[in-house]
Design an enzyme around this catalytic site. Sequence first.
Site, PDB file in Angstrom:
ATOM      1  CB  CYS A 215      57.673  51.801  47.175  1.00 33.52           C
ATOM      2  SG  CYS A 215      56.457  53.102  46.930  1.00 33.52           S
ATOM      3  CG  LEU A 216      55.259  52.827  52.896  1.00 32.13           C
ATOM      4  CD1 LEU A 216      54.775  54.034  53.694  1.00 32.13           C
ATOM      5  CD2 LEU A 216      55.398  51.608  53.788  1.00 32.13           C
TER       6      LEU A 216
ATOM      7  CD  GLN B 182      54.167  56.656  48.786  1.00 35.04           C
ATOM      8  OE1 GLN B 182      54.883  57.503  49.310  1.00 35.04           O
ATOM      9  NE2 GLN B 182      54.373  55.358  48.926  1.00 35.04           N
TER      10      GLN B 182
ATOM     11  CG  HIS C 235      61.626  56.281  47.124  1.00 39.33           C
ATOM     12  ND1 HIS C 235      61.857  54.998  46.680  1.00 39.33           N
ATOM     13  CD2 HIS C 235      60.316  56.315  47.504  1.00 39.33           C
ATOM     14  CE1 HIS C 235      60.731  54.294  46.784  1.00 39.33           C
ATOM     15  NE2 HIS C 235      59.790  55.078  47.296  1.00 39.33           N
ATOM     16  CD  GLU C 236      58.861  59.039  49.911  1.00 39.91           C
ATOM     17  OE1 GLU C 236      57.721  59.188  49.417  1.00 39.91           O
ATOM     18  OE2 GLU C 236      59.274  57.935  50.325  1.00 39.91           O
TER      19      GLU C 236
ATOM     20  N   GLY D  46      59.608  57.566  54.477  1.00 38.05           N
ATOM     21  CA  GLY D  46      59.149  58.673  53.649  1.00 38.05           C
ATOM     22  C   GLY D  46      57.745  58.376  53.161  1.00 38.05           C
TER      23      GLY D  46
ATOM     24  CG  HIS E 183      56.087  58.449  45.429  1.00 38.96           C
ATOM     25  ND1 HIS E 183      55.361  57.442  44.831  1.00 38.96           N
ATOM     26  CD2 HIS E 183      56.863  57.841  46.359  1.00 38.96           C
ATOM     27  CE1 HIS E 183      55.678  56.278  45.368  1.00 38.96           C
ATOM     28  NE2 HIS E 183      56.598  56.491  46.294  1.00 38.96           N
TER      29      HIS E 183
END
Length: 192
Positions: A106-107, A50, A148-149, A45, A152
Amino acid sequence: MILPIVAYGADILRKEGREITPDYPNLAKLIEDMWETMYASNGVGLAAPQINKDIRLFVIDSAQIFENQEEDEKGKYPDEPGVKQAFINARIKELDGEEWAYNEGCLSIPKIREDVMRKETVTLTYVDENFVPHEKTFNGITARIILHEYDHIEGKLFIDYLKPFKRKLLRGKLDDISKGKVRADYKMIFPK
């Protein structure tokens, strides 16, 4: 084009995303770049904050998890074979089911993974990349990735769900990320 990922500590990761309209500049290219960036970073994702965009847009591909799972894991999650989709202007309508733990990463927070409790099911309203409105319910791993996304675009991170003691233990690693002392296998932008 593969875009750099914004690292923990950047203000944009704590900002609530703004809704967009169909005339948002180069939206199709942006979504295409987000897919390319997500796959190049081995993510499942990716949310617009991000990649330094303060808008309500994210992409997910939970199908990758099912394609790469071990044989004994097959059939464990109700959302198999997964979903690949872009979400624009998403809003949670309902959360349902039991809370369950899953090890998330997480990236924007490389090299840190922790168990996070989330509800089993989420119902969202959103528009797709063609601005067709949808209301849909997702569950299992797909719901987890969406939540999760979604966080963000609300200015939240998965570490916000950790107990204060656990966050205190991670403080040094998080500080290193925000200072650019941690390297990932993909290009990152670190806070100034």
